[in-house]
Design a protein around this motif. Structure first.
Motif, short mmCIF file in Angstrom:
data_model
loop_
_atom_site.label_atom_id
_atom_site.label_comp_id
_atom_site.label_asym_id
_atom_site.label_seq_id
_atom_site.Cartn_x
_atom_site.Cartn_y
_atom_site.Cartn_z
N MET A 76 0.89 -1.18 0.10
CA MET A 76 0.05 0.11 -0.06
C MET A 76 0.79 1.31 0.08
SD MET A 76 -3.39 -0.73 1.96
CE MET A 76 -4.06 0.85 1.99
N GLY A 79 1.63 2.17 -3.47
CA GLY A 79 0.42 2.69 -3.94
C GLY A 79 0.44 4.08 -3.74
N ILE A 80 0.58 4.39 -2.54
CA ILE A 80 0.54 5.81 -2.10
C ILE A 80 1.63 6.64 -2.79
CG2 ILE A 80 0.71 7.61 -0.08
CD1 ILE A 80 -0.86 5.40 1.54
N CYS A 83 1.54 8.10 -6.08
CA CYS A 83 0.76 9.43 -6.58
C CYS A 83 1.18 10.79 -5.84
CB CYS A 83 -0.43 9.14 -5.39
SG CYS A 83 -1.62 7.74 -5.95
N ALA B 2 -11.20 12.25 7.43
CA ALA B 2 -10.51 11.65 6.52
C ALA B 2 -11.12 10.76 5.72
CB ALA B 2 -9.10 11.04 7.24
N ALA B 149 -4.86 -0.75 -3.51
CA ALA B 149 -5.64 -0.30 -2.22
C ALA B 149 -4.79 1.16 -1.78
CB ALA B 149 -5.43 -1.25 -1.13
N GLY B 150 -3.62 1.04 -1.83
CA GLY B 150 -2.79 2.39 -1.64
C GLY B 150 -3.02 3.51 -2.42
N MET B 151 -3.23 3.43 -3.59
CA MET B 151 -3.54 4.48 -4.36
C MET B 151 -5.09 4.95 -4.22
SD MET B 151 -2.40 3.01 -8.32
CE MET B 151 -0.73 3.03 -8.69
N LEU B 153 -6.43 4.60 -1.37
CA LEU B 153 -6.58 5.44 0.08
C LEU B 153 -6.12 6.87 -0.04
CD1 LEU B 153 -6.97 5.29 3.07
CD2 LEU B 153 -4.50 4.49 3.09
N PHE B 154 -4.77 6.97 -0.97
CA PHE B 154 -4.50 8.33 -1.37
C PHE B 154 -5.72 9.05 -2.09
CE2 PHE B 154 -2.82 11.56 -4.27
CZ PHE B 154 -1.79 12.18 -3.58
N ARG B 157 -8.18 10.00 0.75
CA ARG B 157 -7.82 11.04 1.67
C ARG B 157 -7.52 12.18 1.25
NH1 ARG B 157 -4.68 8.31 6.55
NH2 ARG B 157 -6.23 6.94 7.13
N LYS B 158 -7.05 12.56 0.02
CA LYS B 158 -7.07 13.63 -0.83
C LYS B 158 -7.80 14.13 -1.64
CE LYS B 158 -2.39 13.86 0.70
NZ LYS B 158 -1.72 14.91 1.55
N LYS B 160 -9.49 12.84 -4.34
CA LYS B 160 -9.46 12.97 -5.70
C LYS B 160 -10.57 12.28 -6.36
CE LYS B 160 -5.15 14.70 -5.51
NZ LYS B 160 -4.96 16.05 -5.81
N LEU B 190 -12.74 1.67 1.00
CA LEU B 190 -12.29 2.31 -0.38
C LEU B 190 -13.32 2.23 -1.37
CD1 LEU B 190 -8.49 1.15 0.12
CD2 LEU B 190 -9.80 3.21 0.58
#
Lengths: 326, 302
Positions: A76, A79-80, A83, B2, B149-151, B153-154, B157-158, B160, B190
């Motif tokens: 994850m 992934g973050i 961005c 958030a 999942a990381g993308m 979450l970004f 939270r941001k 987008k 998500l």
């Protein structure tokens, strides 16, 4: 013989506040969070132990609690980090991060050139009573071998703080190794720190000790003792294991007949291994003797009992140098 | 807050994402594209003399749905910040992704025949740094859903408005990391993450239910807190409809279980597990292309 321009505490054996190097990491993370909105921190159920809870309290919208799942932690984070300009710190014990998630570190982080910084806390034997399963002694080996990876083992809490801040600005994956136990803080805000540049803290003519982590301080104390015995010993802080300061290795190989590497890690494939790789084929005539953990698992015990048993305190390092000179 | 997904939905209404590449809705046109993609895959794997045929061919309809009917993306501007993210988790089926990308205009179709060859941008398993439009390097199974999942979450939270799509395989659900990601995606609610599982029932050593039983997959995902939709993975309109439905589920990620036939539309490949990791020889290539040509007759005028 300690170099003044390094701005270490003086005298070097003066009583001083002890702090775990993980505190330096946690403090830096908060500094980074305040200065940069693109900094994230993630942990795997060890926020207090890794000091990421300080960041979590201040920046909950950029903190991620992953539970005991280090593989997903790394994934994850990749992934973050993909961005915008995000920089993601992932924090857990060194045996799990980068131990449990090595394949994810290799492909999701290194092959992707992800801007993710791994923090492995509780490394080395000084994690103590938890025993061998929790003593990370191979973490530098498994990270150092990975393309695109940078590896740093700070000597104390202040250097860990500087390393963390430097890692945030450094492109690509970085592994920072810290310790659980309170240790002397002997570098100061004025001590230089640059990734890939070894710090020469003490000059010497007979031998040079190349150390990383808590053994840098122990080596300085050992060198004071050896000086009294007429052995002039340099001490160099090789905080960056990769990229190793190969220039410094070659330079000292010309100046002294004996180099001793000291680390709280297996002697193969860590700092000593990296130095050996530089010296191989150089034909310098300088001998390298590697001190650390020798191809074994250790055991439970109080941190300082273990350091004594495995010869990684000042007395043990001094003894190793004496033996190496025979 | 958030994790307030409803705000994100509101944001989408106020400022819809820039359109990027226009989407195709005509199902005959989409079927024709899928057949072209299959032809490309056959030719690529034949030229490469190695690679994974069955999964790549079986995913042609799903990749057509994504690249031509679903994704907000711009092949001429692969780094467009507002693009939807397309994460491929089971990297070994990358020939179908490369073929879809070339068909959409990311790079010239001639380059497809360089697959797996020295100096090619089309690595045997996808490499992010090699080819613009590849969101993640993959190969070791089970890593893609975490990255997706990381993308997501970004993005959440941001605030987008772009979405994240993840294509994964059934076999890679043997990996523990998948289930770590499944738990986390539900925890972080998500709703902007849509995963599509290629449920083709085969993996290298045989049928999934013999190697390591996965069923009941839909119930497992529901129990983990996901929205689950099951579709015919060769019905492009159904796949697009399911992806659109997923957009309206704000608090939960969606898993679309796409039932597919490995090697679909090529008679000698369908359902045959040995075609998982094999590429067609000269005769097999000719026969496959002839069968696909016959299919094309049905799309006259599309």
């Amino acid at each position: 013989m300690i170099r003044k321009e390094m701005n270490l505490i003086s005298p070097i054996d003066a009583p001083q506040a002890k702090k775990p190097s993980r505190d330096g990491f946690g403090k830096a993370l908060v500094e980074l969070g305040e200065a940069h909105p693109n900094i994230w921190a993630m942990t795997a159920d060890v926020s207090e132990s890794t000091r990421t809870h300080w960041f979590a309290e201040k920046f909950p919208e950029r903190f991620v609690q992953m539970g005991v799942a280090e593989q997903n932690l790394a994934g994850m984070a990749a992934g973050i980090a993909s961005c915008e300009d995000s920089v993601v710190f992932i924090s857990a014990y060194g045996v799990f991060n980068p131990g449990r998630n090595w394949d994810q570190v290799r492909v999701s982080l290194c092959y992707n050139e992800a801007n993710v910084k791994l923090h492995g806390s509780h490394t080395g034997i000084t994690v103590g009573p938890d025993g061998a399963s929790h003593q990370a002694l191979e973490d530098m080996a498994i990270t150092r071998v990975l393309p695109n990876m940078t590896v740093i083992a700070p000597a104390d809490a202040e250097e860990a703080r500087k390393a963390t801040i430097a890692a945030a600005a450094w492109k690509g994956p970085v592994y920072i190794r810290t310790c659980r136990e309170k240790m002397p803080v002997f570098t100061t805000a004025l001590t230089p720190f640059q990734i890939g540049k070894a710090n020469v803290y003490r000059d010497g003519k007979d031998a040079a000790i190349f150390a990383c982590g808590p053994q840098v301080y122990e080596s300085l104390i050992a060198a004071e003792q050896l000086e009294k015995e007429g052995i002039s010993c340099a001490v160099v802080d090789f905080h960056t294991i990769k990229p190793l300061d190969a220039e410094a290795v070659r330079e000292w190989a010309k100046k002294v007949k004996l180099i001793v590497s000291v680390e709280e890690h297996q002697i193969d494939c860590g700092l000593g291994g990296a130095i050996a790789e530089v010296l191989a084929g150089e034909g310098s005539g300088c001998v390298l003797k590697r001190h650390g953990i020798k191809n074994r698992f250790c055991e439970s015990g109080e941190p300082f009992e273990l350091l004594k048993k495995y010869g990684l305190d000042a007395a043990g390092i001094a003894e190793f140098v004496r033996e190496a000179r025979k | 807050m958030a994790d307030d997904g409803s705000k994100q939905a509101l944001l989408e209404k106020v400022a819809p994402p820039a359109p990027g590449m226009p989407k195709i809705t005509d199902s005959k046109k989409l079927d024709r594209i899928a057949t072209d993609i299959r032809k490309s895959v056959v030719q690529m794997l034949h030229a490469a003399k190695s690679g994974h045929s069955a999964g790549s061919i079986g995913l042609a309809d799903i990749f057509t749905a994504l690249y031509f009917g679903m994704l907000n993306h711009d092949p001429k501007n692969p780094e467009w910040p507002g693009r939807d993210r397309m994460v491929l988790s089971n990297g070994h089926v990358c020939p179908v992704m490369y073929a879809a990308m070339a068909e959409a205009g990311y790079f010239p179709k001639e380059e497809l025949l360089t697959l797996r060859k020295l100096g090619s941008r089309l690595q045997g398993h996808p490499h992010k740094g090699s080819l613009p439009g590849i969101e993640n390097s993959s190969g070791p199974l089970g890593q893609g859903l975490s990255i997706a999942a990381g993308m997501a979450l970004f993005a959440k939270r941001k605030r987008k408005s772009w979405r994240v799509y993840c294509v994964c395989s059934d076999g890679e659900h043997n990996e523990g990391q998948i289930w770590e990601a499944v738990m986390a995606a539900a925890k972080f609610k998500l709703g902007n993450l849509t995963a599509i599982m290629d449920r083709n029932n085969i993996q290298i050593d045989g049928y999934t239910e013999d190697v390591m039983p996965l069923e009941p997959l839909a119930e497992k995902y529901r129990a983990f807190g996901w929205n689950v939709i099951e579709v015919d993975g060769h019905n492009i309109s159904q796949i697009i409809k399911a992806c659109n439905e997923a957009k309206h589920v704000i608090e939960r990620p969606t898993m679309i279980i796409a039932h597919t036939v490995p090697g679909k539309a090529i008679s000698f490949m369908e359902f045959i597990t040995e075609w998982h990791g094999k590429s067609p020889g000269d005769k097999e290539k000719d026969q496959a292309l002839a069968e696909l040509k016959e299919l094309e007759a049905g799309y006259e005028g599309a």
